[in-house]
Design a protein around this motif. Structure first.
Motif, PDB file in Angstrom:
ATOM      1  N   UNK A  87      36.461  40.160  35.626  1.00  0.00           N
ATOM      2  CA  UNK A  87      37.895  40.134  35.914  1.00  0.00           C
ATOM      3  C   UNK A  87      38.223  40.722  37.283  1.00  0.00           C
ATOM      4  N   UNK A  88      37.241  40.753  38.164  1.00  0.00           N
ATOM      5  CA  UNK A  88      37.447  41.405  39.456  1.00  0.00           C
ATOM      6  C   UNK A  88      38.517  40.712  40.301  1.00  0.00           C
ATOM      7  N   UNK A  89      38.754  39.421  40.067  1.00  0.00           N
ATOM      8  CA  UNK A  89      39.752  38.711  40.860  1.00  0.00           C
ATOM      9  C   UNK A  89      41.118  38.617  40.201  1.00  0.00           C
ATOM     10  N   UNK A  90      41.329  39.383  39.126  1.00  0.00           N
ATOM     11  CA  UNK A  90      42.568  39.281  38.361  1.00  0.00           C
ATOM     12  C   UNK A  90      43.244  40.643  38.226  1.00  0.00           C
ATOM     13  N   UNK A  91      44.566  40.611  38.164  1.00  0.00           N
ATOM     14  CA  UNK A  91      45.310  41.856  37.970  1.00  0.00           C
ATOM     15  C   UNK A  91      45.466  42.192  36.498  1.00  0.00           C
ATOM     16  N   UNK A  92      45.338  41.189  35.611  1.00  0.00           N
ATOM     17  CA  UNK A  92      45.546  41.395  34.180  1.00  0.00           C
ATOM     18  C   UNK A  92      45.024  40.181  33.431  1.00  0.00           C
ATOM     19  N   UNK A  93      45.009  40.296  32.106  1.00  0.00           N
ATOM     20  CA  UNK A  93      44.603  39.172  31.260  1.00  0.00           C
ATOM     21  C   UNK A  93      45.544  39.084  30.065  1.00  0.00           C
ATOM     22  N   UNK A 133      38.457  46.449  29.034  1.00  0.00           N
ATOM     23  CA  UNK A 133      38.688  47.827  28.606  1.00  0.00           C
ATOM     24  C   UNK A 133      37.945  48.810  29.497  1.00  0.00           C
ATOM     25  N   UNK A 134      36.719  48.467  29.856  1.00  0.00           N
ATOM     26  CA  UNK A 134      35.918  49.368  30.688  1.00  0.00           C
ATOM     27  C   UNK A 134      36.515  49.533  32.082  1.00  0.00           C
ATOM     28  N   UNK A 135      37.134  48.475  32.601  1.00  0.00           N
ATOM     29  CA  UNK A 135      37.721  48.527  33.946  1.00  0.00           C
ATOM     30  C   UNK A 135      39.201  48.894  33.921  1.00  0.00           C
ATOM     31  N   UNK A 136      39.723  49.118  32.721  1.00  0.00           N
ATOM     32  CA  UNK A 136      41.139  49.479  32.544  1.00  0.00           C
ATOM     33  C   UNK A 136      42.065  48.387  33.082  1.00  0.00           C
TER      34      UNK A 136
END
Length: 241
Positions: free
Chosen positions: A45-51, A80-83
């Motif tokens: 999810x490094x390229x996203x602000x949220x899911x 969850x790990x990356x908050x």
């Protein structure tokens, strides 16, 4: 400008409905991912602000017709790990519960169907996303599996008249609701008509449920669009920190 929000659709019969417009009205850029149609889930999810994760007619504890289930669970655990701010509903909520050690199984009280009210728990009043919701907002239910045990350490945010675990949080910024907030009359009516025979055999009056939904639908946006706007604000704040 903030990174896009990833919206995961597991089932063509559970589309985003009002959610896409609400997210975009709040200033978010939405990137849809439809693994049921062959889209691959992102590796991270490094390229996203949220899911945001939608529902569907699959099972959180089975790979049957759900070949991307393990990848979905891995993505939730990464979030969850990356908050990374995450909101999941119905099947999405059940996947969150399963991914973090909760229990999802066939509900022993039968299916939970139609408009209902979910009641806030005390801890929800100090939650950054749920804190301004009404005490017992209208919600839409459509599920047979139930979250019978929350993950260890999860914050229990809302309960309901049939199944207790209606909303919860894992970690700081992963929220899950057993209920739907995104339905439109077209989506809900299709659920009733497509499943009419089975629902009637279980004692549900689909015509009455459609009538009740029509009464409740105008109130959904009043409660849940501000909720989605607040989720976007949290995502933007975290992304820009």
């Amino acid at each position: 400008m903030s990174s896009p929000i990833l919206l995961v659709e597991h089932d063509p019969n559970s589309p985003p409905g009002t959610l896409t417009g609400w997210l975009e009205n709040a200033g978010a850029t939405v990137q849809h991912c439809r693994p049921h149609a062959g889209d691959e889930l992102p590796a991270d999810l490094s390229g996203y602000s949220a899911m945001v994760m939608l529902g569907g007619g699959r099972s959180a504890y089975s790979d049957k017709r759900f070949e991307w289930r393990s990848a979905t669970i891995d993505l939730l655990q990464q979030a969850a790990a990356s908050n990374t701010p995450t909101y999941a509903m119905c099947l999405g909520a059940q996947l969150v519960a399963h991914a973090f050690g909760g229990v999802v199984e066939r509900g022993d009280l039968g299916m939970e169907i139609g408009p209902m009210q979910a009641g806030r728990k005390d801890v929800s009043y100090s939650d950054e996303l749920f804190d301004t919701l009404p005490m017992a907002p209208d919600v839409i239910e459509f599920h047979g599996d139930a979250i019978t045990q929350l993950p260890p350490g999860a914050a229990w945010l809302m309960g309901g008249p049939l199944y207790e675990h209606q909303a919860f949080r894992v970690g700081e910024r992963m929220w899950a609701t057993q209920f739907h907030i995104e339905t439109t009359p077209e989506i809900f009516n299709a659920w009733m008509r497509d499943n009419e025979e089975g629902l009637r055999k279980r004692g549900f009056d689909t015509d009455l449920l459609i009538e009740r939904y029509a009464v409740v639908h105008p109130d959904l946006a009043e409660t849940w669009e501000p909720f989605v706007r607040k989720f976007v604000e949290i995502a933007h704040r975290v992304d820009q920190a």
